[in-house]
Design a protein around this motif. Structure first.
Motif, PDB file in Angstrom:
ATOM      1  N   VAL A   1       0.840  -1.203   0.000  1.00 21.09           N
ATOM      2  CA  VAL A   1       0.000   0.000   0.000  1.00 21.09           C
ATOM      3  C   VAL A   1       0.875   1.254   0.000  1.00 21.09           C
ATOM      4  N   ILE A   2       1.904   1.259   0.856  1.00 18.96           N
ATOM      5  CA  ILE A   2       2.801   2.423   0.915  1.00 18.96           C
ATOM      6  C   ILE A   2       3.478   2.641  -0.440  1.00 18.96           C
TER       7      ILE A   2
ATOM      8  N   GLU B   1       4.858  -6.547  -6.388  1.00 18.47           N
ATOM      9  CA  GLU B   1       5.607  -7.668  -5.805  1.00 18.47           C
ATOM     10  C   GLU B   1       5.160  -7.950  -4.373  1.00 18.47           C
ATOM     11  N   TYR B   2       4.977  -6.888  -3.583  1.00 15.01           N
ATOM     12  CA  TYR B   2       4.537  -7.074  -2.196  1.00 15.01           C
ATOM     13  C   TYR B   2       3.116  -7.652  -2.135  1.00 15.01           C
ATOM     14  N   PHE B   3       2.222  -7.176  -2.993  1.00 15.87           N
ATOM     15  CA  PHE B   3       0.854  -7.703  -3.006  1.00 15.87           C
ATOM     16  C   PHE B   3       0.853  -9.198  -3.338  1.00 15.87           C
TER      17      PHE B   3
ATOM     18  N   LEU C   1      -4.286  -0.864  -7.630  1.00 17.17           N
ATOM     19  CA  LEU C   1      -3.072  -0.726  -8.433  1.00 17.17           C
ATOM     20  C   LEU C   1      -3.409  -0.830  -9.923  1.00 17.17           C
ATOM     21  N   ARG C   2      -4.270  -1.786 -10.286  1.00 18.17           N
ATOM     22  CA  ARG C   2      -4.676  -1.931 -11.686  1.00 18.17           C
ATOM     23  C   ARG C   2      -5.440  -0.699 -12.162  1.00 18.17           C
TER      24      ARG C   2
ATOM     25  N   GLY D   1       3.934   5.713  -5.662  1.00 20.33           N
ATOM     26  CA  GLY D   1       4.165   5.550  -7.089  1.00 20.33           C
ATOM     27  C   GLY D   1       5.159   4.477  -7.433  1.00 20.33           C
ATOM     28  N   GLN D   2       5.567   3.666  -6.479  1.00 17.93           N
ATOM     29  CA  GLN D   2       6.526   2.580  -6.721  1.00 17.93           C
ATOM     30  C   GLN D   2       5.732   1.325  -7.093  1.00 17.93           C
TER      31      GLN D   2
END
Length: 944
Positions: free
Chosen positions: A731-732, A744-746, A772-773, A737-738
């Motif tokens: 989330v962070i 990858e974290y999700f 994110l999508r 914007g990363q």
């Protein structure tokens, strides 16, 4: 005799068993049931045939020549059934158009039974349908005079309605009087009606009814009519208010509103005026997005919506004038009925009505209504004695009458003998307002010793209701014995059953049981029962909340074995359902442990409940409970308990917007965890600290704490903690914007949660991936993901993840032009976030809903929503949501062509956004020179 006949031997002799089809009474009832079925299917002619066939079975007066009191009671009941069938036959024949052929027979029946209003009603309709309007009105007047002279009563509402129809020439040529009355009632109620059903056996209270009706009819053009009905519990305040409301409904066609304010309810806390106004406004048709968030705004909106309306408002169970005053409309065309156990004398203009016990004739009428007039017709003096021994309190009269009704071998005289044979009861009745105990002690005397002990000890249960397991815990008896005894108590009206398998006391009955407990049980037994109750709820909370725990959870609890196996939920969904049902019992058990200074059980019970408190967003008494738990742990020097309680208290502050205080408490908890070497707790405490920093828009610091926690979790092999950490880091990264790191974290979070069943963590992760999508422009894939996340979160009743998914759906729907869906989902998210006091999601819902209205061209509504979001964000000091609202206002002004104002809002939003947030980039592009559209702004326009 044939094979169908059987002779059996009983305790007192022999009995012949024969088929029911051989007995006239059974055949008669079967034919009547068939007739009712035919009438329901619309076959009136077949209905008449069936009823006539049933009546043909009668060969004279029931059981004529027999003088046994028992047989006389049976005969009276049979005669009543026959007369009811005759009434039904006459009404159906009139409905078939046979009024002329039955009028003479009806006249004879009314002469023989002058007080049966249903017969008189049918005769009036028959006369009217044969063109004899004057005779029909004369029949009504004869009945009215007879009722007044014999009973001191007015005609029933049904008879009055039929009279009005005939008087106005509106009784049609078909249909019975009852049907005509029903039709008139339906036609006259065109507005919104939220009234509960009227009580079918409402009896008496004529003086109070006339008083309230008179107050309503005196409604002037300059003053709002307010009637405040007050009195003790069980006196019938709500019943009277609902009855009056139904009587007045036709005169207030613009709406009839009802709301239970829970002022003196053990099931819920008093309803705040703001929440009550939200319900009333929603009932009046106000959409949620236009509803002001503050009390003053909602009160003003309620007064505005009801201005000039002829509407009726029932405010039931008010705690005091302060709770009621904001709910009062200003229209002089409205009437308000208020019920309360307190005198509401400070409400200006209120007409008070204090309910007392029933007048003698009303108490007799109520008694006869419950028992059946045929059963008591020959024992009037005994009925008078019975209701007087009951103190003429409605609840007591009903209990005594119901006992008689359910025991066909009893007479009224026998009941009176039982009521009179108890000196303590008579003394209790002399106290007046405690007369219920006098009626209940009759039932209490007929219980076995185990049933009496159960009744007494259950008065110690601190909650509003309980199930069999809790009752077993209270007594320590075998479950089978307790279950059987509970049914006996229920049948004897000593317990209520509001839902299958759940029992409850009426408040006054509980008082009686507790008084008996103090008289008949030693104090040591009281304490033992209370300890069993606390142990039962501690063990239950431990088992039921374990599936919901996202962090460290107690490895064991200090609770004694209470003799019953605690049910273990098979899933999170089942755990939530169970906890929802028992929540208030857990809270009251916790307070019982706190007040009894059972410190270990007190802090453990409250900390066991923390996963469920989290689902409820730490509402209600969470702050008071965790404060008390912390004090209990400190008093006994339990450092682990102190740390756990501090984290609970920190979560309360964080959820309510007090991030600074929450961070302070969390740091103290971390110090304790490090001091005692509890790395498992430290991991989750660091995670919580990071979330607090993120809530304060300090995202870089939040990421640092998450990385520190991740190192400990990896070192300890704590996959559950790693899953939570991965989701939060994702989330962070998304907000910064990363996007590649976020993805990858999700994915890591999904893998770590893959072996678990439905959970809020998994739902939030799926919504995070969908956001994110959506941010990257793949709106349709985002919608699919949000839909799955919403279904999952609903299955476990998690309000936060539901609201989060709905916000995402609204945003993605808008981006592909599905504006109706976007507005609908935005409204749902807004309503849910407000109900759960989720201020962060409320800000997001308001902003997303504002975007949807702006895209639909309704710029005024969009502006109001953005301004609400900005105000809410300022109140909670969250700059990210404030900047988003300011950017929304810039979009509105751009659409209006006010480019100078829009530029000012863009600049303000850019200054407000916290450093590093990707959302600020779109704002910055809007400030760049040139007139080309800003394609990269998700909130501009709609994608195909």
């Amino acid at each position: 005799m044939g094979d169908e006949v059987e002779i059996v031997r009983g305790d007192t002799g022999y009995r012949i068993r024969v088929p029911e089809s051989w007995i006239d009474a059974f055949r008669f009832r079967a034919l009547l049931r068939e007739a009712l079925h035919e009438k329901g299917s619309g076959s009136l002619a077949e209905t008449v045939r069936k009823v006539e066939h049933a009546l043909a079975l009668w060969r004279g007066p029931a059981l004529a020549g027999l003088t046994s009191q028992l047989l006389m009671n049976v005969a009276a009941r049979l005669d009543e059934e026959r007369l009811a069938a005759v009434e039904h036959l006459m009404a159906t024949r009139v409905a078939l158009g046979e009024a002329g052929s039955v009028a003479g027979e009806l006249m004879e029946l009314v002469t023989d039974h002058p007080l049966r209003e249903s017969l008189r009603n049918t005769l009036m309709m028959a006369l009217y349908q044969t063109g004899r309007q004057a005779d029909a009105l004369a029949v009504y007047e004869q009945g009215r005079q007879l009722l007044a002279a014999e009973l001191g009563l007015d005609p029933s509402p049904q008879l009055k309605a039929t009279h009005a129809l005939i008087l106005n020439g509106e009784a049609g040529p078909t249909g019975s009087g009852v049907a005509q009355t029903d039709q008139a009632s339906r036609t006259s109620s065109a507005g919104r009606s939220y009234l509960p059903h009227d009580t079918a056996d409402f009896t008496g209270r004529m003086a109070e009814v006339l008083h309230l009706l008179s107050a309503a009819k005196q409604n002037s053009a300059t003053a709002l009519v307010i009637s405040a009905i007050e009195g003790m519990g069980g006196i019938g305040k709500t019943t009277l208010a609902i009855h009056i409301a139904h009587e007045l409904a036709r005169d207030y066609p613009d709406g009839q509103y009802f709301i239970d304010l829970h002022g003196f309810s053990t099931l819920a806390e008093p309803l705040p005026p703001s929440r009550a106004l939200e319900i009333l406004l929603r009932d009046s048709g106000s959409p949620p997005e236009l509803m002001p968030p503050d009390l003053e705004g909602r009160s003003a909106m309620w007064r505005s919506r009801t201005a000039g309306q002829r509407a009726l408002l029932v405010l039931d169970n008010a705690v005091d004038a302060a709770q009621v005053r904001p709910l009062l409309p200003s229209s002089s065309d409205m009437i308000v009925l208020i019920t309360s156990r307190r005198r509401l004398t400070s409400i200006e203009g209120a007409v008070p009505l204090s309910l007392d016990v029933l007048p003698l004739e009303d108490a007799i009428a109520l008694f006869n209504q419950v028992v059946g007039a045929g059963r008591t017709a020959t024992e009037r003096e005994a009925v008078i004695s019975a209701v007087n021994f009951c103190g003429r309190l409605p609840l007591a009269v009903r209990i005594a009458a119901a006992r008689l009704r359910d025991r066909t071998s009893w007479t009224v005289t026998y009941l009176v003998d039982q009521l009179a044979d108890h000196e303590r009861r008579i003394k209790f009745l002399a106290a007046g307002d405690r007369s219920v105990r006098g009626a209940l002690t009759v039932s209490y005397r007929y219980l076995t010793e185990k049933q009496r002990r159960l009744f007494r000890l259950l008065s110690l249960h601190p909650g509003a209701d309980f199930d069999t397991s809790a009752a077993v815990a209270v007594t320590g008896d075998l479950p089978e014995q307790v279950e059987s005894d509970l049914e006996v108590l229920f049948e004897d009206h000593l317990l209520q059953q509001n839902a299958p398998g759940r029992f409850a006391f009426h408040d006054l009955v509980r008082d009686c049981a507790y008084a008996l407990l103090r008289e008949e049980e030693p104090e040591r037994a009281h304490e033992e029962a209370r300890r069993r109750i606390v142990s039962f709820y501690l063990r239950t909370a431990y088992e039921w909340c374990r599936p919901l725990a996202r962090g460290t959870y107690l490895s064991e609890v200090s609770a004694e074995d209470v003799g019953i196996a605690i049910r273990r939920p098979g899933s999170q969904e089942e755990a939530v359902r169970l906890l929802d049902r028992e929540y208030m019992n857990f809270v009251t058990a916790a307070w019982l442990a706190i007040n009894s200074r059972w410190n270990v059980q007190a802090w453990q019970l409250i900390c066991c409940l923390q996963p469920y408190f989290s689902l409820r967003n730490y509402d209600g008494e969470a702050h008071e409970l965790f404060t008390a738990a912390w004090e209990a742990a400190r008093e006994i020097g339990d450092r682990y308990g102190e740390s756990a309680c501090l984290m609970g208290l920190a979560s309360v502050h964080r959820t309510r917007g007090g991030n600074e205080k929450a961070a302070e408490l969390t740091l103290r908890a971390i110090e304790i965890s490090r001091e005692i070497g509890d790395q498992g707790s430290e991991t989750y405490q660091l995670i919580n600290l990071a979330i607090m920093y993120a809530n304060d828009d300090k995202f870089l610091q939040a990421r640092d704490y998450l990385i520190s926690a991740e190192k400990i979790a990896v070192s300890n092999g704590d996959d559950s903690a790693r899953a939570v950490l991965a989701n939060n880091l994702a989330v962070i990264c998304r907000l910064l914007g990363q996007f590649e790191d976020a993805h990858e974290y999700f994915q890591q979070a999904l893998v770590l949660n893959s072996s678990k069943g439905p959970s809020a963590s998994r739902a939030l992760t799926m919504s995070g991936i969908s956001f994110l999508r959506h941010t990257q422009g793949d709106h349709r894939a985002a919608i699919e993901g949000f839909t799955v996340a919403l279904t999952l979160s609903r299955s476990i009743s998690d309000q936060y993840s539901q609201a989060f998914a709905l916000v995402g759906l609204s945003a993605a729907n808008r981006s592909i032009g599905e504006l109706t869906l976007a507005i609908d989902n935005g409204r749902k998210a807004l309503e849910l976030s407000r109900q759960a006091s989720l201020y962060d999601l409320e800000c997001e819902a308001l902003t997303t809903l504002g975007d949807a209205f702006a895209s639909s061209g309704d710029l005024d509504v969009a502006e109001r929503l953005f301004r609400q979001a900005a105000d809410l964000a300022r109140d909670h000091g969250v700059s990210r949501y404030l900047a988003a609202a300011q950017a929304g206002l810039a979009h509105v002004e751009t659409a209006r062509g006010n480019h100078s104002d829009a530029h000012e809002y863009w600049s303000l939003a850019l200054e407000t956004y916290p450093p590093g947030l990707v959302e600020a980039q779109a704002v910055r592009r809007h400030l760049e020179p040139g007139d080309s559209p800003v394609v990269s702004c998700l909130r501009c326009g709609i994608s195909p």
